[in-house]
Design an enzyme around this catalytic site. Structure first.
Site, PDB file in Angstrom:
ATOM      1  N   GLU A   1      36.647  46.430   6.773  1.00 14.03           N
ATOM      2  CA  GLU A   1      35.317  47.013   6.568  1.00 14.03           C
ATOM      3  C   GLU A   1      35.048  47.358   5.101  1.00 14.03           C
ATOM      4  O   GLU A   1      34.055  46.949   4.514  1.00 14.03           O
ATOM      5  CB  GLU A   1      35.179  48.278   7.438  1.00 14.03           C
ATOM      6  CG  GLU A   1      33.844  48.966   7.242  1.00 14.03           C
ATOM      7  CD  GLU A   1      33.431  49.878   8.394  1.00 14.03           C
ATOM      8  OE1 GLU A   1      33.818  49.619   9.549  1.00 14.03           O
ATOM      9  OE2 GLU A   1      32.714  50.859   8.117  1.00 14.03           O
TER      10      GLU A   1
ATOM     11  N   ASP B   1      40.426  52.792   7.461  1.00 11.97           N
ATOM     12  CA  ASP B   1      39.975  54.093   7.968  1.00 11.97           C
ATOM     13  C   ASP B   1      39.972  55.112   6.825  1.00 11.97           C
ATOM     14  O   ASP B   1      38.972  55.771   6.563  1.00 11.97           O
ATOM     15  CB  ASP B   1      40.909  54.579   9.099  1.00 11.97           C
ATOM     16  CG  ASP B   1      41.114  53.517  10.162  1.00 11.97           C
ATOM     17  OD1 ASP B   1      40.188  53.272  10.934  1.00 11.97           O
ATOM     18  OD2 ASP B   1      42.209  52.913  10.190  1.00 11.97           O
TER      19      ASP B   1
END
Ligand code: TRH
Length: 375
Positions: A273, A19
């Protein structure tokens, strides 16, 4: 229409480093390449410090590389809303800030930056508006992705030429990483994964391999698991040799140095990610461990990516890559010798993939264009 200049990015650290990894990268790029005034609100400065060690986790307001970093505290301090507000990955904005947005004379552009997925439906949902039920505000869903009909991928300007420039002198690259270059015939692999990965099976496969493997593991969960495998605490700097495997524990790197590691290795195990995207810019063979979701939704996402990635690959190479990904993400068979034999073809493919992707506009530039005139 005039481009908005003041941007606020809100980041809630759910777990790990993805994040903040994405938000920090985006914030830096918006400031450095688009000349924007960027505030990054983050609820966990320790996570930022891990990837960007200059962060002082005890300071609520600090400036680094053109970004104004703010501790996202509760209660949230009275704050004037920016012209563009990015809430990353559906983190709910502070109620008082939302009210400030609604009350500001020029209504801010409000973006929800979504998680990356290669699934086809992303194109249809990218940039869709969602009116707020009470306030006169509209949120837009901004989807990163692999095609021009999505928001694209984060890629700094000049990244590819910097990579290629450094790769002209691999010795120097290893020197910058404080690591010796690989030994003759050694396949160098970096390992970054979750602790639920079948690490024991992979290490055992490497121990038995007929061709030498050097595995570089940054400090963290994978290193703890490797230590458990060998029944011996491994600290950064330690090397352990078992059969044809040479395992080297390395420190957790600064975010920009992690790129160098990905560029230098013959194969990269990545996760989540951000490291997954960086491995694609590295243009090297990679194995991705996807973040587990409820009802195995992540396995659909994994296959959506593999379908795209393997589309123009020789069928036999694609079969090896798919099987290895399934084994790694579902605790199945890990045929390392087959993967090792396919690395040359996978490398050629990875270079082509990176070339095609880097021909598309990057996510930060797409965001800037969208926010100038949201539709
Ligand atoms: O850490 P991740 O697993 O992050 C996330 C979070 O779990 C998040 O909640 C989840 O939704 C998301 O994945 C999909 O993996 P990721 O995304 O690869 O982020 C890791 C970051 O850490 C990335 O910015 C690279 C950085 N990094 C370093 O800076 N130094 C290192 O040595 C390593 C190994 C990574």
């Amino acid at each position: 229409m005039k481009s908005p200049v003041r941007w606020d990015i809100f980041c809630q650290v759910v777990d790990n480093y993805g994040d903040i990894g994405v938000c920090w990268r985006l914030a830096r790029q918006l400031a450095a390449e688009h000349g924007l005034t960027v505030r990054l609100w983050v609820d966990d400065l320790h996570s930022l410090q891990r990837i960007f060690p200059d962060t002082d986790p005890t300071t609520g307001i600090q400036q680094h590389i053109g970004v104004d970093i703010r501790q996202w505290s509760t209660p949230f301090p009275p704050t004037e809303a920016a012209e563009v507000v990015i809430e990353a990955f559906g983190c709910a904005l502070p109620e008082s800030y939302l009210a400030a947005m609604a009350g500001s004379s020029s209504r801010p552009v409000w973006i929800n930056l979504e998680y990356l997925s290669a699934e086809a439906w992303v194109e249809g949902c990218h940039a869709l508006p969602s009116p707020h039920p009470q306030y006169p505000l509209t949120k837009h869903f901004f989807f990163p992705g692999f095609t021009p009909a999505t928001g694209g991928l984060l890629r700094e300007s000049g990244l590819i030429s910097r990579r290629d420039g450094l790769l002209e002198n691999p010795e120097q690259l290893w020197q910058q990483l404080n690591l010796a270059p690989p030994g003759p015939d050694e396949t160098t692999v970096s390992l970054f994964c979750y602790d639920n990965a079948p690490i024991d099976d992979l290490i055992s496969a490497w121990e038995k391999t007929s061709l030498p493997v050097r595995c570089l593991i940054p400090e963290g969960k994978p290193l703890t698991r490797a230590s458990a495998h060998f029944g011996k605490v491994l600290d950064p700097g330690d090397t352990l040799i078992r059969g044809n495997l040479r395992l080297q524990a390395i420190p957790f790197l600064r975010q920009e140095d992690y790129d160098l590691l990905l560029w230098a290795c013959d194969c990269n195990f990545v996760r989540g990610e951000d490291s997954f995207v960086r491995a694609q810019w590295a243009a090297r063979p990679m194995i991705w461990q996807i973040y587990v979701q409820e009802e195995n939704a992540h396995l659909v996402k994994l296959d959506a990516f593999l379908d795209r990635y393997c589309r123009d690959m020789a069928p036999e190479t694609a079969t090896v890559l798919r099987k290895f990904h399934h084994g790694w993400n579902r605790h199945g068979v890990l045929d390392w010798p087959a993967l090792q034999a396919a690395l040359t073809d996978l490398r050629t493919h990875a270079v082509r993939w990176s070339e095609v992707l880097s021909g598309q506009p990057d996510l930060a530039s797409n965001l800037v264009i969208f926010c100038k005139n949201p539709v």
